[in-house]
Design a protein around this motif. Structure first.
Motif, mmCIF file in Angstrom:
data_model
loop_
_atom_site.group_PDB
_atom_site.id
_atom_site.type_symbol
_atom_site.label_atom_id
_atom_site.label_comp_id
_atom_site.label_asym_id
_atom_site.label_seq_id
_atom_site.Cartn_x
_atom_site.Cartn_y
_atom_site.Cartn_z
ATOM 1 N N GLU A 1 28.258 31.572 28.084
ATOM 2 C CA GLU A 1 28.870 30.923 29.240
ATOM 3 C C GLU A 1 30.311 30.505 28.941
ATOM 4 O OE1 GLU A 1 28.087 27.220 32.325
ATOM 5 O OE2 GLU A 1 26.649 27.591 30.720
ATOM 6 N N ALA A 2 30.519 29.869 27.781
ATOM 7 C CA ALA A 2 31.870 29.438 27.398
ATOM 8 C C ALA A 2 32.798 30.635 27.221
ATOM 9 C CB ALA A 2 31.815 28.609 26.110
ATOM 10 N N ARG A 3 32.285 31.722 26.621
ATOM 11 C CA ARG A 3 33.117 32.918 26.414
ATOM 12 C C ARG A 3 33.450 33.595 27.738
ATOM 13 N NH1 ARG A 3 29.227 34.910 23.056
ATOM 14 N NH2 ARG A 3 29.647 37.041 23.649
ATOM 15 N N LEU A 4 32.486 33.602 28.662
ATOM 16 C CA LEU A 4 32.741 34.214 29.963
ATOM 17 C C LEU A 4 33.816 33.438 30.726
ATOM 18 C CD1 LEU A 4 31.596 36.673 31.488
ATOM 19 C CD2 LEU A 4 30.129 35.077 32.734
ATOM 20 N N VAL A 5 33.728 32.129 30.711
ATOM 21 C CA VAL A 5 34.741 31.299 31.365
ATOM 22 C C VAL A 5 36.097 31.518 30.702
ATOM 23 C CG1 VAL A 5 35.525 28.917 31.736
ATOM 24 C CG2 VAL A 5 33.151 29.540 32.218
ATOM 25 N N GLU A 6 36.133 31.518 29.382
ATOM 26 C CA GLU A 6 37.406 31.714 28.675
ATOM 27 C C GLU A 6 37.998 33.091 28.968
ATOM 28 O OE1 GLU A 6 39.256 31.595 24.145
ATOM 29 O OE2 GLU A 6 37.205 30.903 24.475
ATOM 30 N N LEU A 7 37.159 34.120 28.985
ATOM 31 C CA LEU A 7 37.629 35.470 29.275
ATOM 32 C C LEU A 7 38.244 35.536 30.677
ATOM 33 C CD1 LEU A 7 37.912 38.505 28.754
ATOM 34 C CD2 LEU A 7 35.553 38.767 29.554
ATOM 35 N N TYR A 8 37.543 34.991 31.663
ATOM 36 C CA TYR A 8 38.044 35.051 33.035
ATOM 37 C C TYR A 8 39.275 34.169 33.241
ATOM 38 C CZ TYR A 8 34.784 38.308 35.032
ATOM 39 O OH TYR A 8 34.114 39.472 35.344
ATOM 40 N N MET A 9 39.349 33.048 32.548
ATOM 41 C CA MET A 9 40.555 32.211 32.640
ATOM 42 C C MET A 9 41.739 32.939 31.990
ATOM 43 S SD MET A 9 39.793 29.686 34.522
ATOM 44 C CE MET A 9 41.377 28.879 34.382
ATOM 45 N N ASN A 10 41.487 33.588 30.849
ATOM 46 C CA ASN A 10 42.542 34.387 30.208
ATOM 47 C C ASN A 10 43.010 35.499 31.148
ATOM 48 O OD1 ASN A 10 42.228 32.854 27.882
ATOM 49 N ND2 ASN A 10 41.046 34.405 26.785
ATOM 50 N N ALA A 11 42.056 36.166 31.770
ATOM 51 C CA ALA A 11 42.386 37.258 32.696
ATOM 52 C C ALA A 11 43.194 36.728 33.875
ATOM 53 C CB ALA A 11 41.109 37.948 33.173
ATOM 54 N N TRP A 12 42.779 35.610 34.450
ATOM 55 C CA TRP A 12 43.503 35.002 35.584
ATOM 56 C C TRP A 12 44.957 34.768 35.214
ATOM 57 C CZ3 TRP A 12 44.106 33.363 40.473
ATOM 58 C CH2 TRP A 12 44.997 32.324 40.709
ATOM 59 N N LYS A 13 45.190 34.139 34.074
ATOM 60 C CA LYS A 13 46.559 33.780 33.669
ATOM 61 C C LYS A 13 47.429 35.022 33.486
ATOM 62 C CE LYS A 13 45.122 29.438 31.683
ATOM 63 N NZ LYS A 13 44.586 28.786 30.506
ATOM 64 N N VAL A 14 46.868 36.067 32.921
ATOM 65 C CA VAL A 14 47.631 37.298 32.703
ATOM 66 C C VAL A 14 47.883 38.013 34.031
ATOM 67 C CG1 VAL A 14 47.527 39.613 31.682
ATOM 68 C CG2 VAL A 14 46.904 37.610 30.305
ATOM 69 N N LEU A 15 46.855 38.174 34.840
ATOM 70 C CA LEU A 15 46.974 38.945 36.075
ATOM 71 C C LEU A 15 47.835 38.256 37.125
ATOM 72 C CD1 LEU A 15 43.336 40.306 36.479
ATOM 73 C CD2 LEU A 15 45.301 41.434 35.426
ATOM 74 N N VAL A 16 47.751 36.948 37.224
ATOM 75 C CA VAL A 16 48.507 36.248 38.264
ATOM 76 C C VAL A 16 50.017 36.331 38.008
ATOM 77 C CG1 VAL A 16 48.623 33.862 37.379
ATOM 78 C CG2 VAL A 16 48.252 34.286 39.831
ATOM 79 N N ALA A 17 50.400 36.662 36.797
ATOM 80 C CA ALA A 17 51.826 36.776 36.451
ATOM 81 C C ALA A 17 52.447 38.083 36.943
ATOM 82 C CB ALA A 17 52.001 36.661 34.936
ATOM 83 N N VAL A 18 51.625 39.048 37.362
ATOM 84 C CA VAL A 18 52.131 40.365 37.766
ATOM 85 C C VAL A 18 51.761 40.617 39.233
ATOM 86 C CG1 VAL A 18 52.167 42.834 37.234
ATOM 87 C CG2 VAL A 18 51.788 41.171 35.397
ATOM 88 N N PRO A 19 52.677 40.343 40.157
ATOM 89 C CA PRO A 19 52.384 40.518 41.585
ATOM 90 C C PRO A 19 51.948 41.946 41.919
ATOM 91 C CG PRO A 19 54.450 39.333 41.276
ATOM 92 C CD PRO A 19 54.024 39.836 39.926
ATOM 93 N N GLY A 20 50.814 42.047 42.592
ATOM 94 C CA GLY A 20 50.310 43.352 43.010
ATOM 95 C C GLY A 20 49.336 44.001 42.044
ATOM 96 N N ILE A 21 49.089 43.382 40.909
ATOM 97 C CA ILE A 21 48.225 44.011 39.903
ATOM 98 C C ILE A 21 46.774 44.089 40.373
ATOM 99 C CG2 ILE A 21 47.718 41.916 38.568
ATOM 100 C CD1 ILE A 21 48.464 45.402 37.079
ATOM 101 N N ALA A 22 46.322 43.128 41.187
ATOM 102 C CA ALA A 22 44.932 43.147 41.657
ATOM 103 C C ALA A 22 44.663 44.386 42.509
ATOM 104 C CB ALA A 22 44.613 41.873 42.432
ATOM 105 N N VAL A 23 45.581 44.707 43.391
ATOM 106 C CA VAL A 23 45.435 45.903 44.221
ATOM 107 C C VAL A 23 45.461 47.155 43.346
ATOM 108 C CG1 VAL A 23 46.524 47.289 46.032
ATOM 109 C CG2 VAL A 23 46.393 44.807 46.276
ATOM 110 N N LEU A 24 46.364 47.179 42.402
ATOM 111 C CA LEU A 24 46.470 48.332 41.505
ATOM 112 C C LEU A 24 45.178 48.537 40.718
ATOM 113 C CD1 LEU A 24 48.220 50.596 40.368
ATOM 114 C CD2 LEU A 24 49.088 48.964 38.675
ATOM 115 N N LEU A 25 44.574 47.460 40.242
ATOM 116 C CA LEU A 25 43.322 47.574 39.489
ATOM 117 C C LEU A 25 42.192 48.116 40.359
ATOM 118 C CD1 LEU A 25 43.482 44.360 37.324
ATOM 119 C CD2 LEU A 25 43.402 46.720 36.485
ATOM 120 N N GLN A 26 42.234 47.822 41.642
ATOM 121 C CA GLN A 26 41.219 48.362 42.544
ATOM 122 C C GLN A 26 41.464 49.838 42.827
ATOM 123 O OE1 GLN A 26 40.276 45.666 45.918
ATOM 124 N NE2 GLN A 26 41.585 44.249 44.799
ATOM 125 N N GLU A 27 42.727 50.242 42.846
ATOM 126 C CA GLU A 27 43.071 51.640 43.117
ATOM 127 C C GLU A 27 42.923 52.530 41.888
ATOM 128 O OE1 GLU A 27 47.047 51.243 44.577
ATOM 129 O OE2 GLU A 27 46.394 50.635 46.582
#
Length: 191
Positions: A83-109
């Motif tokens: 549980e702690a690792r999953l939260v840490e992984l997703y928080m790490n991912a959030w911080k990295v991804l939110v810094a790059v506008p448009g990356i969420a759409v690109l990851l879906q494509e």
């Protein structure tokens, strides 16, 4: 139109894939994924577009390279309970991804790059440790992924619209805790 950063012009033969990748990430972070072009990247990297094409075949390969460079920054925790690792992984991912506008759409494509597959494998590995039954596993995984990409895209949309209250990592973390509370309840009922 936003002014491009002027990079020093490289000497002939000095451009390598690492230099190109560094400037690609800087460009995407500054202007957003949708405005990344070969020509813009060449200007950012201080070279000619023809030199970029030597290292990256086309726009698709350029975008895959961007995904690889962004996802490579996400640290996968190795210590602690699932549980702690999953939260840490997703928080790490959030911080990295939110810094790059448009990356969420690109990851879906473009979901099937090497780094995306490895990140998916790491996430699934941690989630398997929860003991969640197979019949609920894929839905739980999808819910976490949708929360991540949806939250990142919402943050980008609100930021682009100059909203006063851009979602924060606190908002993302709250949603993540709600999802995990539901998973824990499901796991408890399955036991």
């Amino acid at each position: 139109m936003e002014k491009m950063a002027s990079a020093p012009v490289l000497r002939y033969g000095a451009l390598d894939r690492a230099h190109l990748t560094k400037h690609l990430l800087q460009l995407a972070t500054r202007v957003g994924v949708s405005r990344v072009t070969m020509r813009e990247l060449a200007a950012e990297a201080g070279t000619a577009a023809s030199s970029v094409y030597y290292h990256v075949r086309d726009k698709r390969e350029l975008l895959d390279l961007l995904i690889e460079s962004v996802l490579a920054q996400i640290e996968v925790p190795q210590e602690g309970g699932w549980e702690a690792r999953l939260v840490e992984l997703y928080m790490n991912a959030w911080k990295v991804l939110v810094a790059v506008p448009g990356i969420a759409v690109l990851l879906q494509e473009h979901p099937h790059t090497f780094a995306a597959t490895e990140m998916d494998r790491a996430t699934r590995g941690i989630l398997r440790e929860s003991g969640l039954r197979k019949q609920h596993f894929d839905a739980a995984h999808a819910t976490l992924y949708i929360h991540l990409l949806g939250s990142v895209q919402l943050a980008h949309n609100l930021h682009a619209g100059a909203a006063a209250h851009r979602p924060s990592d606190t908002t993302f973390a709250y949603g993540l805790r709600l999802i995990l509370a539901g998973l824990l309840q499901e796991i408890g009922e399955e036991s």
